[in-house]
Design an enzyme around this catalytic site. Sequence first.
Site, PDB file in Angstrom:
ATOM      1  CG  HIS A 165      -8.344   7.085  -2.765  1.00  0.00           C
ATOM      2  ND1 HIS A 165      -7.973   6.568  -3.985  1.00  0.00           N
ATOM      3  CD2 HIS A 165      -8.062   6.136  -1.846  1.00  0.00           C
ATOM      4  CE1 HIS A 165      -7.486   5.346  -3.796  1.00  0.00           C
ATOM      5  NE2 HIS A 165      -7.531   5.064  -2.505  1.00  0.00           N
ATOM      6  CD  GLU A 222      -2.907   3.433  -1.308  1.00  0.00           C
ATOM      7  OE1 GLU A 222      -3.679   4.371  -1.044  1.00  0.00           O
ATOM      8  OE2 GLU A 222      -1.858   3.227  -0.697  1.00  0.00           O
ATOM      9  CG  HIS A 253     -10.940   8.099   0.347  1.00  0.00           C
ATOM     10  ND1 HIS A 253     -11.897   7.159   0.062  1.00  0.00           N
ATOM     11  CD2 HIS A 253      -9.952   7.435   1.026  1.00  0.00           C
ATOM     12  CE1 HIS A 253     -11.506   5.977   0.542  1.00  0.00           C
ATOM     13  NE2 HIS A 253     -10.347   6.130   1.141  1.00  0.00           N
ATOM     14  CD  GLN A 281      -6.149   9.981   2.334  1.00  0.00           C
ATOM     15  OE1 GLN A 281      -6.884   9.027   2.602  1.00  0.00           O
ATOM     16  NE2 GLN A 281      -4.875  10.012   2.667  1.00  0.00           N
ATOM     17  CG  LEU A 317     -11.740   4.003  -3.265  1.00  0.00           C
ATOM     18  CD1 LEU A 317     -11.172   5.401  -3.277  1.00  0.00           C
ATOM     19  CD2 LEU A 317     -11.467   3.327  -1.945  1.00  0.00           C
ATOM     20  CG  PHE A 367      -2.368  -0.222   0.914  1.00  0.00           C
ATOM     21  CD1 PHE A 367      -2.768  -1.198   0.032  1.00  0.00           C
ATOM     22  CD2 PHE A 367      -3.344   0.564   1.508  1.00  0.00           C
ATOM     23  CE1 PHE A 367      -4.118  -1.393  -0.265  1.00  0.00           C
ATOM     24  CE2 PHE A 367      -4.690   0.383   1.220  1.00  0.00           C
ATOM     25  CZ  PHE A 367      -5.076  -0.593   0.321  1.00  0.00           C
ATOM     26  NE  ARG A 420      -4.978   6.091   0.185  1.00  0.00           N
ATOM     27  CZ  ARG A 420      -5.912   5.474   0.867  1.00  0.00           C
ATOM     28  NH1 ARG A 420      -6.724   6.156   1.649  1.00  0.00           N
ATOM     29  NH2 ARG A 420      -6.049   4.169   0.775  1.00  0.00           N
ATOM     30  NE  ARG A 434      -7.514   6.968   5.689  1.00  0.00           N
ATOM     31  CZ  ARG A 434      -7.843   5.877   4.996  1.00  0.00           C
ATOM     32  NH1 ARG A 434      -7.385   4.699   5.359  1.00  0.00           N
ATOM     33  NH2 ARG A 434      -8.620   5.956   3.939  1.00  0.00           N
TER      34      ARG A 434
HETATM   35  C1  LIG Z   1     -14.781   3.516  -0.337  1.00  0.00           C
HETATM   36  C2  LIG Z   1     -13.895   3.473   0.877  1.00  0.00           C
HETATM   37  C3  LIG Z   1     -12.888   2.543   0.964  1.00  0.00           C
HETATM   38  C4  LIG Z   1     -12.064   2.506   2.090  1.00  0.00           C
HETATM   39  N1  LIG Z   1     -11.070   1.571   2.150  1.00  0.00           N
HETATM   40  C5  LIG Z   1     -10.308   1.498   3.264  1.00  0.00           C
HETATM   41  C6  LIG Z   1      -9.308   0.483   3.385  1.00  0.00           C
HETATM   42  O1  LIG Z   1      -9.126  -0.342   2.493  1.00  0.00           O
HETATM   43  N2  LIG Z   1      -8.575   0.442   4.517  1.00  0.00           N
HETATM   44  C7  LIG Z   1      -8.758   1.340   5.539  1.00  0.00           C
HETATM   45  O2  LIG Z   1      -8.057   1.255   6.543  1.00  0.00           O
HETATM   46  N3  LIG Z   1      -9.715   2.295   5.453  1.00  0.00           N
HETATM   47  C8  LIG Z   1     -10.499   2.388   4.353  1.00  0.00           C
HETATM   48  N4  LIG Z   1     -11.460   3.354   4.272  1.00  0.00           N
HETATM   49  C9  LIG Z   1     -11.742   4.191   5.442  1.00  0.00           C
HETATM   50  C10 LIG Z   1     -12.496   3.377   6.490  1.00  0.00           C
HETATM   51  O3  LIG Z   1     -13.385   2.487   5.857  1.00  0.00           O
HETATM   52  C11 LIG Z   1     -13.289   4.269   7.438  1.00  0.00           C
HETATM   53  O4  LIG Z   1     -12.494   5.320   7.914  1.00  0.00           O
HETATM   54  C12 LIG Z   1     -13.787   3.480   8.642  1.00  0.00           C
HETATM   55  O5  LIG Z   1     -14.415   2.292   8.226  1.00  0.00           O
HETATM   56  C13 LIG Z   1     -14.750   4.348   9.447  1.00  0.00           C
HETATM   57  O6  LIG Z   1     -15.382   3.557  10.422  1.00  0.00           O
HETATM   58  P1  LIG Z   1     -16.351   4.252  11.457  1.00  0.00           P
HETATM   59  O7  LIG Z   1     -16.846   3.168  12.334  1.00  0.00           O
HETATM   60  O8  LIG Z   1     -15.662   5.399  12.084  1.00  0.00           O
HETATM   61  O9  LIG Z   1     -17.544   4.873  10.592  1.00  0.00           O
HETATM   62  P2  LIG Z   1     -18.608   4.250   9.571  1.00  0.00           P
HETATM   63  O10 LIG Z   1     -18.298   2.861   9.206  1.00  0.00           O
HETATM   64  O11 LIG Z   1     -18.748   5.243   8.480  1.00  0.00           O
HETATM   65  O12 LIG Z   1     -19.948   4.224  10.420  1.00  0.00           O
HETATM   66  C14 LIG Z   1     -20.633   5.399  10.776  1.00  0.00           C
HETATM   67  C15 LIG Z   1     -21.916   5.019  11.493  1.00  0.00           C
HETATM   68  O13 LIG Z   1     -22.501   6.202  12.035  1.00  0.00           O
HETATM   69  C16 LIG Z   1     -23.904   6.197  11.799  1.00  0.00           C
HETATM   70  N5  LIG Z   1     -24.330   7.593  11.825  1.00  0.00           N
HETATM   71  C17 LIG Z   1     -23.797   8.666  11.186  1.00  0.00           C
HETATM   72  N6  LIG Z   1     -24.464   9.789  11.522  1.00  0.00           N
HETATM   73  C18 LIG Z   1     -25.438   9.420  12.374  1.00  0.00           C
HETATM   74  C19 LIG Z   1     -26.478  10.127  13.059  1.00  0.00           C
HETATM   75  N7  LIG Z   1     -26.619  11.440  12.954  1.00  0.00           N
HETATM   76  N8  LIG Z   1     -27.330   9.429  13.835  1.00  0.00           N
HETATM   77  C20 LIG Z   1     -27.214   8.076  13.969  1.00  0.00           C
HETATM   78  N9  LIG Z   1     -26.233   7.369  13.347  1.00  0.00           N
HETATM   79  C21 LIG Z   1     -25.374   8.029  12.577  1.00  0.00           C
HETATM   80  C22 LIG Z   1     -24.058   5.487  10.465  1.00  0.00           C
HETATM   81  O14 LIG Z   1     -25.343   4.961  10.363  1.00  0.00           O
HETATM   82  C23 LIG Z   1     -22.982   4.395  10.597  1.00  0.00           C
HETATM   83  O15 LIG Z   1     -23.519   3.280  11.271  1.00  0.00           O
HETATM   84  C24 LIG Z   1     -12.271   3.418   3.147  1.00  0.00           C
HETATM   85  C25 LIG Z   1     -13.284   4.360   3.058  1.00  0.00           C
HETATM   86  C26 LIG Z   1     -14.065   4.399   1.920  1.00  0.00           C
HETATM   87  C27 LIG Z   1     -15.120   5.490   1.837  1.00  0.00           C
END
Ligand SMILES: Cc1cc2nc3c(=O)[nH]c(=O)nc-3n(C[C@H](O)[C@H](O)[C@H](O)COP(=O)(O)OP(=O)(O)OC[C@H]3O[C@@H](n4cnc5c(N)ncnc54)[C@H](O)[C@@H]3O)c2cc1C
Length: 582
Positions: free
Chosen positions: A238, A251, A349, A236, A248, A121, A282, A390
Amino acid sequence: MRDTYGAVYPRAVDVLVVGAGLAGCLAAVAAKEAGLETLVLTKVHPLRSHSCAAQGGINAAIYEADTSGHADDTMAGSDWLADRNAVELLCAEAPRVVANLDAAGALFSRTSEGRIAQRAFGGQGKLRTCYAKDRTGLVCLQTAFEKACRLGVKFLEEWYVLDLLYDRREGRAYGVVAYDIWNSKPVVFNAKAVILATGGYGRAFKRNSNAHANTGDALSIVLRKGLPLEDMEFVQFHPTGLAGSGILISEAARGEGGYLINSEGKRFMKEYEPNRMELAPRDIVSRAIQSEILAGRGVGPKKDSIFLDVSQLGAAYVQQKLPELRELALCFQNEDLCQGPVRIAPTAHYSMGGIPVDLDGRVRKNANEFVHGLYAAGECACVSVHGANRLGGNSLLEAVIFGERTGLAAARWVKDIELRPAYSRDSSQAKDELSALYNSSGMESLGQLRTRLQETMTKNVGLFRDKAGLELQKWNLARLKKRWAKLRLCDCSRRFNTEMQEILELGHMIDYSRAIVAGALAREESRGAHYRLDFPKRDDTVWLRHSLIYMDHDELSLDYLPVFSSKTTMEIRETSRVRKST
Ligand SMILES: Cc1cc2nc3c(=O)[nH]c(=O)nc-3n(C[C@H](O)[C@H](O)[C@H](O)COP(=O)(O)OP(=O)(O)OC[C@H]3O[C@@H](n4cnc5c(N)ncnc54)[C@H](O)[C@@H]3O)c2cc1C
């Protein structure tokens, strides 16, 4: 009280988690394992959280002698803005949490010897990214969600949190107000501790890779309570989103050996980063792509994209390692990764900034104090392990490690305190806001305002920024905020009123965008993802510090936090960011 399906749910709990992505689920697991009543509110089904979209992988130095290489790469990738103590913790914990996920049933891809497979990566000197084909996030989230369900964590889905119950005098959080999307009613939830895990906020930009739920609600909620946001200027981009939609293309495509090619058929990364080529961090690759496009060497009908080519790896290999990426490109752009190049362009991203927290997820009240009973973890938080940029694969890791730590810390706090009661009058402000919207006679349209926000943010606060563009965007946002107050609700129904929800989300998007612009205007240097055309150099003398943005009566102000660094500023300045890959 009963939910939409008739199940009973509590209105007062020990630990209330907002968000059911990887960070939220694992925080809930930790709190539940500590024997506490734990409730998760989420606006989408847990398995539709954006974590499930993570494709490429999760970093861990599992087969290295120690984790210092991972930490050094993360610090260099962050352009030295990350806090060294947080980074060292992240990297040291990584092998343990990946082993735990593996043991809990996450189906990681394997080598022929049976080891967890790792791919290259960007910005990393070693193969360190563990993966499950190109569906790593989904596999990790399913494992975490199943564990939470097994333990008996309660989930309420399609509940939209719109306010925090926060006693300013005591500096203590004691619950939230959430809107039941099914019947449009605001309800008060009382808790000893609240954990915010609402994910990223990329939806403020036009071309973005984020889920529709990523509207940064918790950030604006916190900002409106007079609490700070940290390092918001670092968004960021991407390098490889599909040219049309921004969806997306991970990577992993470059990690497996994909090339970036301009309209002259050249692998142009040679000109920008001859050592690491496509696997530079990135921010560097995104700016290189954008520079090629601006120089007229873009491809496609509008010449606004670049080719990403993995077809030289062979169709069988692509199909085996990157099946989902192939499907996405076919489905959304009718281009086949197995047959030839696909058109890509940088896409908003990831959010490096967020709600400032310490290593236990405690939310900062200011540079020196913390809020009692309020925690944040995952992408909505800023701990800060990513600094100004990141590294791919570090964010699933952050969500897992700090989700768990935050749940444990909240559990420790909860054990010693009494519930501070909440009353239904605590939702009166939210009720007033909703009824004002139901009765609004304004003429502004939701779709137009949102498009205006996204287009102007991309134009003025995108990959390249300058004072004039940022000042203009500050003005645009002030105007958008006024126009938001005159929005007209076309759908006045009380069942699944998604228009109402989207209006509230847009209000949040405007507020945190103002914080992004304020941070970007103030930071007169270029560092990581924040590139100022009028200040193209990094300036460690003045700017090796985190920014904190506050909002008071709609006015924004700035403060700063020192960077936790074991190296002196002089050593950092002398260290080139360009590291040779080994
Ligand atoms: C397309 C994509 C690919 C990625 N690939 C990678 C990767 O390969 N490796 C890596 O390390 N990272 C990757 N990332 C980043 C990583 O996936 C995220 O940073 C990480 O999963 C975020 O997890 P989280 O639990 O913080 O939030 P999320 O998984 O986004 O969850 C947020 C939660 O909050 C809830 N929520 C939001 N607002 C409210 C509200 N007002 N009221 C109630 N609920 C709410 C939503 O319903 C959801 O359940 C990627 C991101 C994207 C967009």
